[in-house]
Design a protein around this motif. Structure first.
Motif, PDB file in Angstrom:
ATOM      1  N   PRO A 170       0.808  -1.439  -0.036  1.00 58.32           N
ATOM      2  CA  PRO A 170       0.082  -0.141  -0.003  1.00 58.32           C
ATOM      3  C   PRO A 170       0.869   1.422  -0.022  1.00 58.32           C
ATOM      4  O   PRO A 170       1.614   1.202   1.058  1.00 58.32           O
ATOM      5  CB  PRO A 170      -0.887  -0.164   1.353  1.00 58.32           C
ATOM      6  CG  PRO A 170      -0.623  -1.538   1.935  1.00 58.32           C
ATOM      7  CD  PRO A 170       0.540  -1.964   1.053  1.00 58.32           C
ATOM      8  N   ILE A 171       0.663   1.931  -1.228  1.00 56.05           N
ATOM      9  CA  ILE A 171       1.517   3.348  -1.085  1.00 56.05           C
ATOM     10  C   ILE A 171       0.567   4.474  -0.099  1.00 56.05           C
ATOM     11  O   ILE A 171       1.073   5.220   0.370  1.00 56.05           O
ATOM     12  CB  ILE A 171       1.328   3.903  -2.474  1.00 56.05           C
ATOM     13  CG1 ILE A 171       2.246   2.884  -3.164  1.00 56.05           C
ATOM     14  CG2 ILE A 171       1.949   5.301  -2.605  1.00 56.05           C
ATOM     15  CD1 ILE A 171       2.534   3.425  -4.758  1.00 56.05           C
ATOM     16  N   TYR A 172      -0.815   4.383  -0.441  1.00 52.20           N
ATOM     17  CA  TYR A 172      -1.574   5.354   0.317  1.00 52.20           C
ATOM     18  C   TYR A 172      -2.996   4.718   0.227  1.00 52.20           C
ATOM     19  O   TYR A 172      -3.452   4.300  -0.635  1.00 52.20           O
ATOM     20  CB  TYR A 172      -1.494   6.867  -0.231  1.00 52.20           C
ATOM     21  CG  TYR A 172      -2.217   7.793   0.432  1.00 52.20           C
ATOM     22  CD1 TYR A 172      -1.715   8.529   1.606  1.00 52.20           C
ATOM     23  CD2 TYR A 172      -3.764   8.073   0.214  1.00 52.20           C
ATOM     24  CE1 TYR A 172      -2.550   9.211   2.337  1.00 52.20           C
ATOM     25  CE2 TYR A 172      -4.330   9.139   0.792  1.00 52.20           C
ATOM     26  CZ  TYR A 172      -3.968   9.681   1.868  1.00 52.20           C
ATOM     27  OH  TYR A 172      -4.638  10.529   2.823  1.00 52.20           O
ATOM     28  N   GLN A 211      -2.340  13.206  -2.047  1.00 51.11           N
ATOM     29  CA  GLN A 211      -1.426  12.754  -0.728  1.00 51.11           C
ATOM     30  C   GLN A 211      -0.680  11.343  -1.362  1.00 51.11           C
ATOM     31  O   GLN A 211       0.239  11.334  -0.411  1.00 51.11           O
ATOM     32  CB  GLN A 211      -2.171  12.748   0.320  1.00 51.11           C
ATOM     33  CG  GLN A 211      -3.241  13.863   0.633  1.00 51.11           C
ATOM     34  CD  GLN A 211      -4.043  13.654   1.890  1.00 51.11           C
ATOM     35  OE1 GLN A 211      -4.222  12.687   2.379  1.00 51.11           O
ATOM     36  NE2 GLN A 211      -4.545  14.990   2.312  1.00 51.11           N
ATOM     37  N   SER A 212      -0.993  10.910  -2.324  1.00 50.33           N
ATOM     38  CA  SER A 212      -0.179   9.772  -2.482  1.00 50.33           C
ATOM     39  C   SER A 212       1.054  10.155  -3.151  1.00 50.33           C
ATOM     40  O   SER A 212       2.103   9.324  -3.268  1.00 50.33           O
ATOM     41  CB  SER A 212      -1.043   8.815  -3.573  1.00 50.33           C
ATOM     42  OG  SER A 212      -0.945   9.230  -4.809  1.00 50.33           O
ATOM     43  N   GLN A 234     -18.496  15.470  -3.822  1.00 54.10           N
ATOM     44  CA  GLN A 234     -17.504  14.936  -3.245  1.00 54.10           C
ATOM     45  C   GLN A 234     -16.792  13.549  -3.598  1.00 54.10           C
ATOM     46  O   GLN A 234     -15.397  13.597  -3.090  1.00 54.10           O
ATOM     47  CB  GLN A 234     -18.259  14.358  -1.996  1.00 54.10           C
ATOM     48  CG  GLN A 234     -19.184  15.611  -1.108  1.00 54.10           C
ATOM     49  CD  GLN A 234     -19.999  14.744  -0.042  1.00 54.10           C
ATOM     50  OE1 GLN A 234     -19.640  14.227   0.698  1.00 54.10           O
ATOM     51  NE2 GLN A 234     -21.333  15.144   0.235  1.00 54.10           N
ATOM     52  N   ILE A 235     -17.166  12.773  -4.201  1.00 55.18           N
ATOM     53  CA  ILE A 235     -16.421  11.510  -4.916  1.00 55.18           C
ATOM     54  C   ILE A 235     -15.097  12.186  -5.643  1.00 55.18           C
ATOM     55  O   ILE A 235     -13.780  11.965  -5.668  1.00 55.18           O
ATOM     56  CB  ILE A 235     -17.252  10.988  -5.644  1.00 55.18           C
ATOM     57  CG1 ILE A 235     -18.030   9.878  -4.710  1.00 55.18           C
ATOM     58  CG2 ILE A 235     -16.352   9.706  -6.399  1.00 55.18           C
ATOM     59  CD1 ILE A 235     -19.034   9.131  -5.514  1.00 55.18           C
ATOM     60  N   SER A 236     -15.147  13.245  -6.375  1.00 51.34           N
ATOM     61  CA  SER A 236     -14.195  13.654  -7.343  1.00 51.34           C
ATOM     62  C   SER A 236     -13.365  14.521  -6.459  1.00 51.34           C
ATOM     63  O   SER A 236     -12.090  14.239  -6.717  1.00 51.34           O
ATOM     64  CB  SER A 236     -14.921  14.757  -8.304  1.00 51.34           C
ATOM     65  OG  SER A 236     -15.833  14.105  -9.238  1.00 51.34           O
ATOM     66  N   SER A 237     -13.840  15.292  -5.668  1.00 48.69           N
ATOM     67  CA  SER A 237     -13.149  15.882  -4.463  1.00 48.69           C
ATOM     68  C   SER A 237     -12.058  14.825  -3.632  1.00 48.69           C
ATOM     69  O   SER A 237     -10.853  14.926  -3.592  1.00 48.69           O
ATOM     70  CB  SER A 237     -13.686  16.800  -3.484  1.00 48.69           C
ATOM     71  OG  SER A 237     -12.948  17.410  -2.576  1.00 48.69           O
ATOM     72  N   HIS A 238     -12.818  13.691  -3.380  1.00 47.48           N
ATOM     73  CA  HIS A 238     -11.815  12.738  -2.528  1.00 47.48           C
ATOM     74  C   HIS A 238     -10.952  11.969  -3.332  1.00 47.48           C
ATOM     75  O   HIS A 238      -9.673  11.765  -2.887  1.00 47.48           O
ATOM     76  CB  HIS A 238     -12.724  11.711  -2.052  1.00 47.48           C
ATOM     77  CG  HIS A 238     -13.705  12.193  -0.826  1.00 47.48           C
ATOM     78  ND1 HIS A 238     -13.297  13.253   0.108  1.00 47.48           N
ATOM     79  CD2 HIS A 238     -15.091  11.840  -0.676  1.00 47.48           C
ATOM     80  CE1 HIS A 238     -14.226  13.318   0.944  1.00 47.48           C
ATOM     81  NE2 HIS A 238     -15.331  12.780   0.499  1.00 47.48           N
ATOM     82  N   ILE A 239     -11.139  11.797  -4.715  1.00 47.30           N
ATOM     83  CA  ILE A 239     -10.164  11.107  -5.676  1.00 47.30           C
ATOM     84  C   ILE A 239      -8.897  12.356  -5.879  1.00 47.30           C
ATOM     85  O   ILE A 239      -7.823  11.844  -5.830  1.00 47.30           O
ATOM     86  CB  ILE A 239     -10.603  10.974  -6.988  1.00 47.30           C
ATOM     87  CG1 ILE A 239     -11.756   9.926  -6.757  1.00 47.30           C
ATOM     88  CG2 ILE A 239      -9.416  10.365  -7.941  1.00 47.30           C
ATOM     89  CD1 ILE A 239     -12.649   9.591  -8.000  1.00 47.30           C
ATOM     90  N   ASP A 240      -9.366  13.612  -6.017  1.00 49.55           N
ATOM     91  CA  ASP A 240      -8.231  14.337  -6.169  1.00 49.55           C
ATOM     92  C   ASP A 240      -7.219  14.553  -4.794  1.00 49.55           C
ATOM     93  O   ASP A 240      -6.126  14.601  -4.767  1.00 49.55           O
ATOM     94  CB  ASP A 240      -8.870  15.932  -6.261  1.00 49.55           C
ATOM     95  CG  ASP A 240      -9.402  16.335  -7.715  1.00 49.55           C
ATOM     96  OD1 ASP A 240      -8.911  15.664  -8.606  1.00 49.55           O
ATOM     97  OD2 ASP A 240     -10.378  17.087  -7.689  1.00 49.55           O
TER      98      ASP A 240
END
Length: 512
Positions: free
Chosen positions: A221-223, A325-326, A314-320
């Motif tokens: 796992p990277i992130y 962060q990865s 929200q989904i798009s924001s969370h993917i961003d």
């Protein structure tokens, strides 16, 4: 009925343990099957009903939840976290004895049933085990080996609850596998060249986004990130719409005060969401919903997507956020995998595929089955039914909480940060806090509090006969070592004399 299975190795099944529903499958001779329940569904509701007459799980328990809400347990993964993260969990029907939560169920004779969470979960695992045994041609050979999923954010205590429940259900060998790792395994049973894989998992409890590095049959796992958004949020949008529709036609009606009516409405909205995954519109009627009145609702897919527009944003924001962060860019990814039943919502699928339009997008496996298929593959590996063996030892683990020791003043000194991949070994050198100190006790904790005694105590090791010296002179090396078999070793040694002692324990045996 699945083909007859060789008795050369034990039969091992995989369970995708979900908050809303579970799936159970078998991987054998390079074939995979997902076993249905008594009504033909592969997604078995994660509901458990307990009273003086019966202990049942799955569809039957969910059907009776409206009639016996106080004897029904659901939201199981969230329940595990609440029960063990909070010292005094604010949960219905829960008491704390010896710092352990017990669930209390009422009976008609006023004699309460009191059960530990492990025994409650064992009822569900027994149900899944029986479904598999009824479907496999194994000459009544019992299934004793299991691989079961856990969220990547579960700590050692939560993992131990799952493992103990499986053992109580009759499994002798239990392997835990993290959900995104299982999804990656389903598509990549053998990996040689390095791949960076993005896993999008939208299920009943959370949105899990993970970046996994796979190379030479090792998954690292990277992130990863868990977000509160889940498939149930889409159900709630439909419930809110239906409540508004009722109010529009009947301003004086408030069914929110009626627990049974709300539960029935929620169940119908969940079914409507699933129907809108397959159809452009759906219509349903609920007879005698409230005050003897029937209510009918018609919802189109465009209307559903409009109601849920904020969730898609929200989904798009969370993917961003996860990609940022990865530390990886989209062009550094090699594969994108969809998992979780809610990822089948057409707008969600469209959103993710558009976001990663330049990357190989995997959707050949039903997202509802992808995690259980990977888990069943892991089960086949551990039982010897599949030729790859390295996964069994070298699927890396993570330290889920910061781990460290108590130092002078009762403070918590972190040695292993959260999310460190093990096997690993870390050394720190400390010194005495008193003049002529001849002994020391090293207490190991895990947690976030800066005060050691407010964290979870894991064990201790003492070192005697330290050479007397002024405070701060003697040097004591503390080593924390975790191997690939989840064995934790805490060792201390006085560097000047070589005097040493150590403490060893299997991480999943460390309890509150």
């Amino acid at each position: 009925m699945f083909p007859k299975i060789s008795k050369e190795y034990p039969i091992s099944i995989g369970i995708d343990f979900g908050n809303d529903s579970c799936r159970v499958g078998l991987f054998y001779d390079k074939n995979f099957v997902c076993f249905p329940d008594e009504i033909g569904n592969i997604s078995i509701p994660s509901y458990i009903l307990i009273d003086e007459h019966e202990k049942v799980a799955g569809y039957t328990a969910k059907q009776q939840a409206i009639r016996k809400p106080h004897n029904t347990i659901s939201d199981l993964k969230k329940l595990i976290v609440k029960s063990f993260k909070d010292k005094n969990p604010i949960l219905p029907n829960v008491i704390i004895e010896d710092e352990k939560p017990y669930f209390v169920f009422g009976t008609s004779d006023q004699t309460p049933l009191q059960l530990r969470l492990e025994k409650i979960l064992a009822i569900l695992f027994s149900k899944l085990k029986n479904l598999a045994e009824q479907s496999i041609d194994n000459d009544n050979q019992p299934i004793t080996s299991l691989a079961v999923t856990v969220p990547i954010s579960f700590g050692d205590i939560e993992r131990l609850v799952i493992k103990d429940a499986a053992i109580l259900a009759g499994f002798k060998s239990v392997r835990l596998i993290r959900e995104p790792i299982a999804a990656v395994m389903a598509y990549n049973p053998s990996v040689k060249e390095k791949k960076n894989i993005f896993v999008f998992d939208l299920g009943g409890s959370h949105l899990g986004l993970s970046v996994i590095s796979a190379e030479d049959e090792v998954f690292e796992p990277i992130y990863f990130a868990d977000f509160e958004l889940s498939g149930r949020d889409f159900d709630r949008k439909l419930v809110e719409y239906c409540l508004q529709d009722i109010k529009k036609h009947n301003p004086n009606v408030d069914i929110t005060i009626n627990e049974k009516a709300m539960k029935r409405l929620e169940n119908h909205c969940e079914k409507a969401k699933r129907e809108l995954t397959r159809s452009i519109q759906t219509q349903f009627e609920i007879e005698n919903l409230y005050d003897g009145q029937d209510y009918s609702f018609k919802i189109t897919r465009p209307k559903f997507e409009d109601l849920c527009s904020s969730l898609f944003q929200q989904i798009s924001s969370h993917i961003d956020q996860t990609l940022k962060q990865s530390g990886l860019k989209i062009e550094q990814l090699h594969q994108v995998i969809l998992a979780g039943a809610a990822s089948k919502i057409p707008k969600v699928t469209e959103l993710v595929s558009e976001y990663f339009k330049e990357i190989k997008f995997n959707s050949t496996i039903d997202p509802e089955k992808v995690i259980v298929q990977g888990t069943a593959l892991q089960a086949a590996i551990q039982s010897g039914h599949y030729e790859i063996t390295r996964f069994c030892c070298w699927t890396p683990d993570l330290s889920y909480l910061p781990m460290g020791i108590e130092v002078n003043g009762g403070l918590f000194h972190v040695i292993l940060d959260r999310n460190m991949i093990y096997p690993l070994k870390r050394k720190n050198v400390f010194t005495t806090s008193n003049d002529n100190q001849t002994s020391a006790v090293v207490n190991l904790f895990e947690g976030y509090s800066p005060l050691a005694n407010q964290n979870h105590f894991m064990g201790s090791v003492s070192l005697d006969n330290i050479s007397p010296a002024p405070r701060g002179v003697a040097q004591i090396e503390v080593t924390l070592d975790i191997d690939c078999n989840n064995q934790l070793k805490l060792s201390v040694v006085e560097l000047a004399t070589g005097k040493s002692n150590k403490y060893c324990v299997a991480i999943d045996k460390v309890r509150y």
